[in-house]
Design an enzyme around this catalytic site. Structure first.
Site, PDB file in Angstrom:
ATOM      1  N   SER A 102      -9.085 -31.762  21.228  1.00 10.57           N
ATOM      2  CA  SER A 102      -8.544 -31.002  22.355  1.00 10.57           C
ATOM      3  C   SER A 102      -9.419 -29.809  22.718  1.00 10.57           C
ATOM      4  O   SER A 102      -9.653 -29.523  23.894  1.00 10.57           O
ATOM      5  CB  SER A 102      -7.116 -30.536  22.044  1.00 10.57           C
ATOM      6  OG  SER A 102      -7.099 -29.705  20.884  1.00 10.57           O
ATOM      7  N   HIS A 109     -17.218 -38.405  17.025  1.00  7.28           N
ATOM      8  CA  HIS A 109     -17.697 -39.271  15.943  1.00  7.28           C
ATOM      9  C   HIS A 109     -17.076 -40.659  15.956  1.00  7.28           C
ATOM     10  O   HIS A 109     -17.610 -41.593  15.356  1.00  7.28           O
ATOM     11  CB  HIS A 109     -17.429 -38.615  14.586  1.00  7.28           C
ATOM     12  CG  HIS A 109     -15.970 -38.615  14.218  1.00  7.28           C
ATOM     13  ND1 HIS A 109     -15.401 -39.612  13.465  1.00  7.28           N
ATOM     14  CD2 HIS A 109     -14.967 -37.755  14.513  1.00  7.28           C
ATOM     15  CE1 HIS A 109     -14.115 -39.354  13.297  1.00  7.28           C
ATOM     16  NE2 HIS A 109     -13.825 -38.235  13.932  1.00  7.28           N
ATOM     17  N   LYS A 114     -12.983 -22.365  13.994  1.00  5.28           N
ATOM     18  CA  LYS A 114     -12.434 -21.264  13.212  1.00  5.28           C
ATOM     19  C   LYS A 114     -12.052 -21.764  11.817  1.00  5.28           C
ATOM     20  O   LYS A 114     -11.485 -22.841  11.675  1.00  5.28           O
ATOM     21  CB  LYS A 114     -11.190 -20.694  13.894  1.00  5.28           C
ATOM     22  CG  LYS A 114     -11.444 -20.142  15.290  1.00  5.28           C
ATOM     23  CD  LYS A 114     -10.137 -19.764  15.974  1.00  5.28           C
ATOM     24  CE  LYS A 114     -10.363 -19.280  17.395  1.00  5.28           C
ATOM     25  NZ  LYS A 114      -9.096 -18.976  18.099  1.00  5.28           N
ATOM     26  N   GLY A 120     -10.864 -15.950  19.710  1.00  2.00           N
ATOM     27  CA  GLY A 120      -9.851 -15.201  20.444  1.00  2.00           C
ATOM     28  C   GLY A 120      -8.656 -16.081  20.748  1.00  2.00           C
ATOM     29  O   GLY A 120      -8.622 -17.262  20.390  1.00  2.00           O
ATOM     30  N   LYS A 139      -5.904 -15.541  10.453  1.00  2.00           N
ATOM     31  CA  LYS A 139      -4.663 -15.531  11.237  1.00  2.00           C
ATOM     32  C   LYS A 139      -3.902 -16.838  11.096  1.00  2.00           C
ATOM     33  O   LYS A 139      -2.673 -16.874  11.259  1.00  2.00           O
ATOM     34  CB  LYS A 139      -4.953 -15.211  12.701  1.00  2.00           C
ATOM     35  CG  LYS A 139      -6.002 -16.109  13.363  1.00  2.00           C
ATOM     36  CD  LYS A 139      -5.446 -17.339  14.022  1.00  2.00           C
ATOM     37  CE  LYS A 139      -6.543 -18.203  14.603  1.00  2.00           C
ATOM     38  NZ  LYS A 139      -6.046 -19.387  15.320  1.00  2.00           N
ATOM     39  N   ASP A 189      -5.505 -13.057  18.698  1.00  2.00           N
ATOM     40  CA  ASP A 189      -5.408 -14.418  18.176  1.00  2.00           C
ATOM     41  C   ASP A 189      -4.222 -14.561  17.238  1.00  2.00           C
ATOM     42  O   ASP A 189      -3.570 -15.602  17.179  1.00  2.00           O
ATOM     43  CB  ASP A 189      -6.709 -14.774  17.453  1.00  2.00           C
ATOM     44  CG  ASP A 189      -7.025 -16.255  17.544  1.00  2.00           C
ATOM     45  OD1 ASP A 189      -6.225 -17.014  18.121  1.00  2.00           O
ATOM     46  OD2 ASP A 189      -8.086 -16.670  17.041  1.00  2.00           O
ATOM     47  N   SER A 211       0.741 -23.792  18.801  1.00  2.00           N
ATOM     48  CA  SER A 211       0.108 -23.457  17.526  1.00  2.00           C
ATOM     49  C   SER A 211       0.416 -24.494  16.455  1.00  2.00           C
ATOM     50  O   SER A 211       1.553 -24.638  16.019  1.00  2.00           O
ATOM     51  CB  SER A 211       0.563 -22.078  17.052  1.00  2.00           C
ATOM     52  OG  SER A 211       0.116 -21.829  15.735  1.00  2.00           O
ATOM     53  N   ARG A 212      -0.607 -25.193  16.003  1.00  2.00           N
ATOM     54  CA  ARG A 212      -0.411 -26.223  14.969  1.00  2.00           C
ATOM     55  C   ARG A 212      -0.089 -25.599  13.617  1.00  2.00           C
ATOM     56  O   ARG A 212       0.646 -26.183  12.824  1.00  2.00           O
ATOM     57  CB  ARG A 212      -1.648 -27.109  14.906  1.00  2.00           C
ATOM     58  CG  ARG A 212      -2.910 -26.393  14.509  1.00  2.00           C
ATOM     59  CD  ARG A 212      -4.182 -27.152  14.837  1.00  2.00           C
ATOM     60  NE  ARG A 212      -4.488 -27.108  16.249  1.00  2.00           N
ATOM     61  CZ  ARG A 212      -5.645 -27.504  16.763  1.00  2.00           C
ATOM     62  NH1 ARG A 212      -6.576 -27.996  15.986  1.00  2.00           N
ATOM     63  NH2 ARG A 212      -5.868 -27.420  18.059  1.00  2.00           N
ATOM     64  N   GLU A 226      -5.721 -25.615  10.354  1.00  2.00           N
ATOM     65  CA  GLU A 226      -6.836 -25.059   9.593  1.00  2.00           C
ATOM     66  C   GLU A 226      -6.393 -24.114   8.477  1.00  2.00           C
ATOM     67  O   GLU A 226      -7.110 -23.917   7.494  1.00  2.00           O
ATOM     68  CB  GLU A 226      -7.794 -24.316  10.533  1.00  2.00           C
ATOM     69  CG  GLU A 226      -8.474 -25.181  11.577  1.00  2.00           C
ATOM     70  CD  GLU A 226      -9.619 -26.002  11.013  1.00  2.00           C
ATOM     71  OE1 GLU A 226      -9.806 -26.021   9.782  1.00  2.00           O
ATOM     72  OE2 GLU A 226     -10.336 -26.621  11.822  1.00  2.00           O
TER      73      GLU A 226
END
Length: 332
Positions: free
Chosen positions: A10, A31, A105, A134, A189, A242, A252-253, A279
């Site tokens: 995304s 990939h 990130k 950001g 974050k 952020d 937000s995952r 992440e």
């Protein structure tokens, strides 16, 4: 300019679309041959970014050499765990004198390296590396919703080059020389966002989330400064900005993963239900080790880590935070 974006998730799609709108010639590499074929045929990633159409003028390919050929700049938008392999492969096709922008990130789980440090190791002949960070969800950037970010580099003139490449009437870019602070803000974050999601999953309300965000920022700043970053960076877009969006947004995952954990779903099952990578899970390993090395107290990060990897119940983790000894607010 002729720019290649590496990573067809995304964020990579959103950046490719944005750069094309800004007037650049763009190639996009992914990939997976099957996913790239689908994206090339339909001009849409209907799972990760539904409803967003990629112009036919964006060259979409799974051939790394083709994607990189003749490009003046390369943007890395792959997940953090894939950055090392991707940059190693890219180095074999690296265009002469091309610069690099890291839009990934995170912290590398085993080495604790920041993403720009991974690139510096692998792009041995390239000194021009910047990071872009950001509050910038792909879902909103792709739909031209006003967004502000920071381009940070050790070379001020190159930060300004990146600013000019990415800046537009809806995508405002500021510059910074605090690469360390910008990257730490963007990585750490995600851990606090998992805590905010746990709070949501437990149904604890806005007061609790506000406390987690505020104390989380204090925690991130304290660790960042101990590692050598500049304190004001964490009050800016790559820090507070952020952090706010990642702890509160429906996109937000990391917050979503935390919400699942707060509802009692075990980590393996919660991860299976995720469409995109959270992440903060892998970053928490590195963050804990870094904090212990410099002897900085990171209570929220510690509790998130215990929920993720030590089987601690989400509610017990929240009670542990509330049960900490009383102290002045600015006590570091």
């Amino acid at each position: 300019m002729k720019i290649c974006v590496l990573g067809a998730g995304s964020w990579g799609i959103a950046l490719s679309l944005h750069l094309k709108r800004a007037g650049h010639s763009v190639s996009l590499w992914g990939h997976s041959p099957d996913k790239i074929k689908a994206l090339r045929d339909r001009h849409e990633n209907s799972i990760q970014l539904p409803g967003v159409l990629l112009p036919a003028e964006v060259e979409v390919t799974d051939d790394l050499g083709q994607a990189l050929g003749g490009r003046e700049g390369v943007v890395f938008a792959v997940p953090s765990h894939a950055l090392r392999e991707t940059s190693q492969r890219a180095f074999g096709h690296w265009p002469t004198e091309a610069w690099a922008v890291c839009a990934t990130k995170g912290l590398e789980e085993d080495t604790h390296l920041r993403m720009s440090e991974v690139l510096k190791q692998n792009l041995k002949n390239n000194n021009l590396i910047a990071v872009l960070s950001g509050p910038s969800h792909a879902e909103e950037v792709s739909r031209k919703m006003p967004t502000t970010v920071v381009a940070a580099s050790d070379h001020p003139a190159f930060s300004m080059t990146v600013q000019s490449v990415f800046h537009s009437d809806y995508f405002r870019v500021y510059t910074s020389t605090d690469v360390l602070g910008v990257e730490l803000g963007g990585a750490l974050k995600n851990i606090i966002a998992i805590a905010a999601g746990i709070s949501d999953g437990l149904g604890l309300g806005d007061n609790t989330k506000a406390a987690l965000v505020t104390r989380g920022l204090h925690e991130i700043t304290r660790l960042g400064v101990a590692l050598g970053a500049q304190a004001p960076t964490f009050a800016g877009l790559a820090g507070m900005g952020d952090l706010i969006v990642t702890c509160t947004s429906q996109h937000s995952r990391n917050r979503l993963l935390g919400e699942k954990l707060g509802k009692g779903i075990a980590l393996p099952e919660a991860l299976k239900e995720m469409v995109m990578v959270a992440e903060g899970v892998k970053t928490s390993h590195a963050a804990i080790e870094m904090a212990r090395k410099v002897k900085v107290d990171v209570p929220i990060t510690e509790e998130v880590y215990k929920v993720l990897f030590e089987g601690k119940k989400a509610k017990e983790a929240m009670l542990s935070l509330l049960g900490r000894s009383a102290k002045p607010e600015q006590d570091i």
